[in-house]
Design a protein around this motif. Structure first.
Motif, PDB file in Angstrom:
ATOM      1  N   SER A  75      47.325  42.018  43.549  1.00 62.41           N
ATOM      2  CA  SER A  75      47.200  41.478  42.187  1.00 62.41           C
ATOM      3  C   SER A  75      47.028  39.960  42.207  1.00 62.41           C
ATOM      4  O   SER A  75      46.250  39.405  41.429  1.00 62.41           O
ATOM      5  CB  SER A  75      48.404  41.880  41.348  1.00 62.41           C
ATOM      6  N   ASN A  76      47.732  39.270  43.117  1.00 61.31           N
ATOM      7  CA  ASN A  76      47.561  37.820  43.224  1.00 61.31           C
ATOM      8  C   ASN A  76      46.163  37.451  43.691  1.00 61.31           C
ATOM      9  O   ASN A  76      45.563  36.493  43.191  1.00 61.31           O
ATOM     10  CB  ASN A  76      48.600  37.234  44.180  1.00 61.31           C
ATOM     11  N   LEU A  77      45.635  38.204  44.664  1.00 59.81           N
ATOM     12  CA  LEU A  77      44.274  37.927  45.130  1.00 59.81           C
ATOM     13  C   LEU A  77      43.247  38.181  44.030  1.00 59.81           C
ATOM     14  O   LEU A  77      42.285  37.428  43.879  1.00 59.81           O
ATOM     15  CB  LEU A  77      43.951  38.775  46.367  1.00 59.81           C
ATOM     16  N   LYS A  78      43.447  39.257  43.256  1.00 57.77           N
ATOM     17  CA  LYS A  78      42.516  39.548  42.155  1.00 57.77           C
ATOM     18  C   LYS A  78      42.515  38.429  41.130  1.00 57.77           C
ATOM     19  O   LYS A  78      41.461  38.026  40.637  1.00 57.77           O
ATOM     20  CB  LYS A  78      42.883  40.872  41.474  1.00 57.77           C
ATOM     21  N   SER A  79      43.699  37.918  40.788  1.00 57.88           N
ATOM     22  CA  SER A  79      43.758  36.851  39.789  1.00 57.88           C
ATOM     23  C   SER A  79      43.199  35.541  40.345  1.00 57.88           C
ATOM     24  O   SER A  79      42.484  34.819  39.650  1.00 57.88           O
ATOM     25  CB  SER A  79      45.181  36.655  39.291  1.00 57.88           C
ATOM     26  N   LYS A  80      43.484  35.244  41.599  1.00 62.07           N
ATOM     27  CA  LYS A  80      43.003  33.993  42.186  1.00 62.07           C
ATOM     28  C   LYS A  80      41.493  33.999  42.401  1.00 62.07           C
ATOM     29  O   LYS A  80      40.820  32.987  42.215  1.00 62.07           O
ATOM     30  CB  LYS A  80      43.711  33.737  43.514  1.00 62.07           C
TER      31      LYS A  80
END
Length: 186
Positions: A75-80
């Motif tokens: 989820s962090n990679l998707k948002s970043k």
């Protein structure tokens, strides 16, 4: 011997006569064998690029994460990286939406009297005898599998489509009404 076996043996004998003499495996040393058969595929090649130590450490760290930590990482990679979330079923063909007509001066003056152009269709209920027909229609309309369509219909009331133009929505309501389903247009 049967005729096919005779034919096969003659073919093999002919092939052996035409090819050059190949020594037996016991006569070939390992070094000769390796020289004779160079790696023909990339993955069989002995020359590999040295692994990047930075990548190696990242892979090691990721492999040690728990399932929840991995989900947080994703989820962090998707948002970043600004990667949109995709539905589990992948892309499904939706209705072709048309752009709303440009607003006229009268509509700007009276926004409260503006007529709604896009609707949400909801399957509210259905006749139990017409359940198979409703499932087939939902399957073809929404592009779901048979199992997904069955679960969808059994979970009524459920939203079928969003942003449907009025004329298309009325057609769908009439079709479902003819099959024994109750569809609301909101």
């Amino acid at each position: 011997m049967s005729i096919p076996m005779i034919s096969t043996s003659r073919c093999c004998a002919r092939a052996l006569r035409t090819c050059p003499r190949v020594p037996f495996a016991s006569q070939i040393t390992i070094s000769q064998y390796q020289r004779r058969t160079p790696p023909s595929r990339r993955h069989e090649s002995t020359t590999t690029a040295p692994p990047n130590p930075k990548i190696t450490t990242i892979v090691d760290q990721i492999s040690q994460l728990t399932l929840l930590e991995t989900a947080d990482l994703v989820s962090n990679l998707k948002s970043k990286l600004n990667i949109p979330d995709l539905p589990l079923g992948g892309f499904s063909p939706g209705p072709a939406t048309t752009a709303p007509p440009p607003p006229a001066e009268e509509e700007e003056a009276a926004p409260a009297a503006q007529e709604k152009t896009l609707f949400t269709l909801t399957l509210k209920s259905f006749d139990a005898a017409a359940k198979p027909k409703i499932i087939k229609e939902i399957k073809s309309m929404l592009g779901l599998s048979l199992v997904e369509s069955k679960k969808f219909v059994e979970g009524a009331p459920k939203m079928m489509k969003e942003g449907v133009p009025k004329d298309e929505g009325e057609k769908i309501v009439e079709v479902m009404k003819g099959l024994g389903g109750v569809v609301g247009m909101d």
